[in-house]
Design a protein around this motif. Structure first.
Motif, PDB file in Angstrom:
ATOM      1  N   PRO A 116       0.828  -1.209   0.000  1.00 48.10           N
ATOM      2  CA  PRO A 116       0.000   0.000   0.000  1.00 48.10           C
ATOM      3  C   PRO A 116       0.860   1.257   0.000  1.00 48.10           C
ATOM      4  O   PRO A 116       1.956   1.278   0.565  1.00 48.10           O
ATOM      5  CB  PRO A 116      -0.811  -0.125   1.293  1.00 48.10           C
ATOM      6  CG  PRO A 116      -0.013  -1.042   2.157  1.00 48.10           C
ATOM      7  CD  PRO A 116       0.696  -1.984   1.244  1.00 48.10           C
ATOM      8  N   ALA A 117       0.346   2.288  -0.626  1.00 49.65           N
ATOM      9  CA  ALA A 117       1.123   3.510  -0.799  1.00 49.65           C
ATOM     10  C   ALA A 117       1.489   4.172   0.521  1.00 49.65           C
ATOM     11  O   ALA A 117       2.553   4.799   0.630  1.00 49.65           O
ATOM     12  CB  ALA A 117       0.352   4.493  -1.676  1.00 49.65           C
ATOM     13  N   TYR A 118       0.642   4.042   1.542  1.00 48.05           N
ATOM     14  CA  TYR A 118       0.945   4.748   2.792  1.00 48.05           C
ATOM     15  C   TYR A 118       2.216   4.227   3.455  1.00 48.05           C
ATOM     16  O   TYR A 118       2.841   4.938   4.245  1.00 48.05           O
ATOM     17  CB  TYR A 118      -0.237   4.687   3.763  1.00 48.05           C
ATOM     18  CG  TYR A 118      -0.650   3.299   4.207  1.00 48.05           C
ATOM     19  CD1 TYR A 118       0.057   2.599   5.176  1.00 48.05           C
ATOM     20  CD2 TYR A 118      -1.775   2.697   3.655  1.00 48.05           C
ATOM     21  CE1 TYR A 118      -0.329   1.330   5.577  1.00 48.05           C
ATOM     22  CE2 TYR A 118      -2.176   1.429   4.051  1.00 48.05           C
ATOM     23  CZ  TYR A 118      -1.453   0.748   5.005  1.00 48.05           C
ATOM     24  OH  TYR A 118      -1.838  -0.506   5.392  1.00 48.05           O
ATOM     25  N   GLU A 119       2.626   2.986   3.133  1.00 46.11           N
ATOM     26  CA  GLU A 119       3.867   2.475   3.705  1.00 46.11           C
ATOM     27  C   GLU A 119       5.099   3.176   3.121  1.00 46.11           C
ATOM     28  O   GLU A 119       6.185   3.097   3.704  1.00 46.11           O
ATOM     29  CB  GLU A 119       3.973   0.971   3.466  1.00 46.11           C
ATOM     30  CG  GLU A 119       2.954   0.145   4.238  1.00 46.11           C
ATOM     31  CD  GLU A 119       3.215  -1.345   4.136  1.00 46.11           C
ATOM     32  OE1 GLU A 119       4.247  -1.739   3.543  1.00 46.11           O
ATOM     33  OE2 GLU A 119       2.384  -2.120   4.643  1.00 46.11           O
ATOM     34  N   LEU A 120       4.939   3.840   1.989  1.00 42.02           N
ATOM     35  CA  LEU A 120       6.064   4.497   1.313  1.00 42.02           C
ATOM     36  C   LEU A 120       5.934   6.009   1.322  1.00 42.02           C
ATOM     37  O   LEU A 120       6.734   6.698   0.679  1.00 42.02           O
ATOM     38  CB  LEU A 120       6.158   3.995  -0.143  1.00 42.02           C
ATOM     39  CG  LEU A 120       6.321   2.486  -0.309  1.00 42.02           C
ATOM     40  CD1 LEU A 120       6.239   2.101  -1.782  1.00 42.02           C
ATOM     41  CD2 LEU A 120       7.640   2.023   0.289  1.00 42.02           C
ATOM     42  N   ARG A 121       4.981   6.536   2.055  1.00 48.28           N
ATOM     43  CA  ARG A 121       4.745   7.987   2.063  1.00 48.28           C
ATOM     44  C   ARG A 121       5.991   8.741   2.513  1.00 48.28           C
ATOM     45  O   ARG A 121       6.603   8.427   3.539  1.00 48.28           O
ATOM     46  CB  ARG A 121       3.572   8.300   2.983  1.00 48.28           C
ATOM     47  CG  ARG A 121       3.176   9.776   3.016  1.00 48.28           C
ATOM     48  CD  ARG A 121       1.887   9.971   3.779  1.00 48.28           C
ATOM     49  NE  ARG A 121       1.935   9.368   5.113  1.00 48.28           N
ATOM     50  CZ  ARG A 121       1.015   8.522   5.581  1.00 48.28           C
ATOM     51  NH1 ARG A 121      -0.020   8.169   4.858  1.00 48.28           N
ATOM     52  NH2 ARG A 121       1.140   8.036   6.807  1.00 48.28           N
ATOM     53  N   ASP A 122       6.400   9.731   1.689  1.00 43.81           N
ATOM     54  CA  ASP A 122       7.567  10.592   1.969  1.00 43.81           C
ATOM     55  C   ASP A 122       8.861   9.798   2.113  1.00 43.81           C
ATOM     56  O   ASP A 122       9.766  10.194   2.855  1.00 43.81           O
ATOM     57  CB  ASP A 122       7.330  11.439   3.227  1.00 43.81           C
ATOM     58  CG  ASP A 122       6.211  12.447   3.047  1.00 43.81           C
ATOM     59  OD1 ASP A 122       6.130  13.049   1.964  1.00 43.81           O
ATOM     60  OD2 ASP A 122       5.397  12.628   3.976  1.00 43.81           O
ATOM     61  N   ARG A 123       8.976   8.669   1.383  1.00 41.71           N
ATOM     62  CA  ARG A 123      10.174   7.835   1.483  1.00 41.71           C
ATOM     63  C   ARG A 123      10.748   7.537   0.098  1.00 41.71           C
ATOM     64  O   ARG A 123      10.048   7.576  -0.905  1.00 41.71           O
ATOM     65  CB  ARG A 123       9.847   6.503   2.173  1.00 41.71           C
ATOM     66  CG  ARG A 123       9.341   6.609   3.592  1.00 41.71           C
ATOM     67  CD  ARG A 123       8.996   5.232   4.130  1.00 41.71           C
ATOM     68  NE  ARG A 123      10.179   4.361   4.189  1.00 41.71           N
ATOM     69  CZ  ARG A 123      10.114   3.039   4.240  1.00 41.71           C
ATOM     70  NH1 ARG A 123       8.946   2.419   4.207  1.00 41.71           N
ATOM     71  NH2 ARG A 123      11.217   2.313   4.295  1.00 41.71           N
ATOM     72  N   ARG A 124      12.055   7.222   0.080  1.00 40.58           N
ATOM     73  CA  ARG A 124      12.739   6.650  -1.084  1.00 40.58           C
ATOM     74  C   ARG A 124      13.362   5.356  -0.595  1.00 40.58           C
ATOM     75  O   ARG A 124      14.144   5.370   0.374  1.00 40.58           O
ATOM     76  CB  ARG A 124      13.820   7.599  -1.630  1.00 40.58           C
ATOM     77  CG  ARG A 124      13.321   8.994  -2.040  1.00 40.58           C
ATOM     78  CD  ARG A 124      12.324   8.921  -3.179  1.00 40.58           C
ATOM     79  NE  ARG A 124      11.966  10.236  -3.695  1.00 40.58           N
ATOM     80  CZ  ARG A 124      10.922  10.948  -3.281  1.00 40.58           C
ATOM     81  NH1 ARG A 124      10.162  10.485  -2.288  1.00 40.58           N
ATOM     82  NH2 ARG A 124      10.633  12.113  -3.832  1.00 40.58           N
ATOM     83  N   VAL A 125      12.999   4.228  -1.205  1.00 43.26           N
ATOM     84  CA  VAL A 125      13.464   2.941  -0.704  1.00 43.26           C
ATOM     85  C   VAL A 125      14.027   2.104  -1.849  1.00 43.26           C
ATOM     86  O   VAL A 125      13.627   2.243  -3.003  1.00 43.26           O
ATOM     87  CB  VAL A 125      12.329   2.156  -0.006  1.00 43.26           C
ATOM     88  CG1 VAL A 125      11.730   2.953   1.135  1.00 43.26           C
ATOM     89  CG2 VAL A 125      11.250   1.750  -0.999  1.00 43.26           C
ATOM     90  N   GLU A 126      14.968   1.228  -1.505  1.00 48.27           N
ATOM     91  CA  GLU A 126      15.486   0.258  -2.463  1.00 48.27           C
ATOM     92  C   GLU A 126      14.379  -0.753  -2.777  1.00 48.27           C
ATOM     93  O   GLU A 126      13.621  -1.160  -1.892  1.00 48.27           O
ATOM     94  CB  GLU A 126      16.695  -0.479  -1.879  1.00 48.27           C
ATOM     95  CG  GLU A 126      17.867   0.414  -1.508  1.00 48.27           C
ATOM     96  CD  GLU A 126      18.768   0.713  -2.701  1.00 48.27           C
ATOM     97  OE1 GLU A 126      18.557   0.125  -3.785  1.00 48.27           O
ATOM     98  OE2 GLU A 126      19.691   1.535  -2.524  1.00 48.27           O
ATOM     99  N   LEU A 127      14.300  -1.166  -4.047  1.00 50.66           N
ATOM    100  CA  LEU A 127      13.286  -2.135  -4.430  1.00 50.66           C
ATOM    101  C   LEU A 127      13.468  -3.456  -3.681  1.00 50.66           C
ATOM    102  O   LEU A 127      12.502  -4.192  -3.457  1.00 50.66           O
ATOM    103  CB  LEU A 127      13.324  -2.371  -5.948  1.00 50.66           C
ATOM    104  CG  LEU A 127      12.198  -3.215  -6.549  1.00 50.66           C
ATOM    105  CD1 LEU A 127      10.826  -2.617  -6.249  1.00 50.66           C
ATOM    106  CD2 LEU A 127      12.392  -3.379  -8.054  1.00 50.66           C
ATOM    107  N   THR A 128      14.696  -3.741  -3.246  1.00 50.88           N
ATOM    108  CA  THR A 128      14.951  -4.970  -2.482  1.00 50.88           C
ATOM    109  C   THR A 128      14.232  -4.977  -1.134  1.00 50.88           C
ATOM    110  O   THR A 128      14.093  -6.037  -0.513  1.00 50.88           O
ATOM    111  CB  THR A 128      16.458  -5.161  -2.240  1.00 50.88           C
ATOM    112  OG1 THR A 128      17.017  -3.937  -1.741  1.00 50.88           O
ATOM    113  CG2 THR A 128      17.165  -5.549  -3.532  1.00 50.88           C
TER     114      THR A 128
END
Length: 227
Positions: free
Chosen positions: A78-90
């Motif tokens: 879900p998108a809220y888990e990534l809100r305002d973040r940049r994360v590695e696809l791993t």
């Protein structure tokens, strides 16, 4: 140098950005999420609620910007888990799968097209409800009226929005309104007129939203006076 083109994926954009020197950049909230390729890495840019400031070194970035609400089905989170973040696809997918994709992109003659192909192979069909929601809010329709038209209650709409966009429909509407106003202002429309045409109470209201969401005064952001 930045360049973009429409993607073969409905509503998406493929872009490249070649940075020739060190510096900083500012990515404004737009309701979207991106899959990024840079220096052998695959990353995900989550939905922003404020400007994301980047300190960059010389390099080339390749990205696919999903239509608002489309990325979570592709990513499986879900998108809220990534809100305002940049994360590695791993962090989201098995490391072995990501390594295979990294190898594929590293040897591609055109990484932008290869990244687009990766997404096309895994992307889900657009959700008509989410597409209708974005279109209505982008056109300036009130959130409550849009919910009624889509046959959704307020709580259900909020829950669906959190999963698809990372925040509620009122925040999405606010971000889309800001983007509409900035698009007019960049074309030379006076700030007061741009504010009126996109549903702001006045220029001061637009200026407050720009300062809060973009982190800069309106004139500084666009490099000109209000006119």
């Amino acid at each position: 140098m930045y360049a973009e083109r429409p993607s073969r994926l409905t509503g998406a954009v493929v872009w490249t950005n070649t940075l020739s020197g060190a510096g900083s950049g500012r990515v404004l909230p737009d309701g979207c999420m991106d899959l990024l390729w840079n220096e052998g890495r695959l990353l995900v840019a989550g939905p922003d609620t404020r400007a994301y400031v980047i300190d960059s070194e010389p390099s080339t970035w390749v990205g696919l910007r999903f239509h608002p609400g489309a990325a979570p089905a592709f990513l499986g989170v879900p998108a809220y888990e990534l809100r305002d973040r940049r994360v590695e696809l791993t962090e989201l997918w098995p490391a072995a799968d990501v390594r295979r994709l990294q190898g594929r992109l590293a040897t591609a003659a055109d990484p932008a097209t290869a990244l687009e192909d990766v997404v096309l192979e895994r992307a889900a069909p657009p959700d008509p409800l989410l597409t209708g929601l974005v279109e209505a809010l982008h056109a300036g329709r009130p959130v409550a009226a849009t919910a009624d038209e889509l046959g959704l209650g307020a709580r259900q709409l909020h829950r669906r929005s959190l999963a698809a966009f990372g925040y509620g429909p009122k925040t999405l509407a606010r971000i889309l309104r800001l983007q509409r106003a900035l698009a007019l202002a960049r074309r030379g429309v006076p700030f007061a007129e741009a504010a009126a045409r996109t549903g702001f109470a006045d220029q001061a209201h637009l200026a407050r939203d720009v300062k809060e969401l973009a982190g800069l005064p309106l004139g500084e952001l666009l490099g000109r006076r209000g006119g």
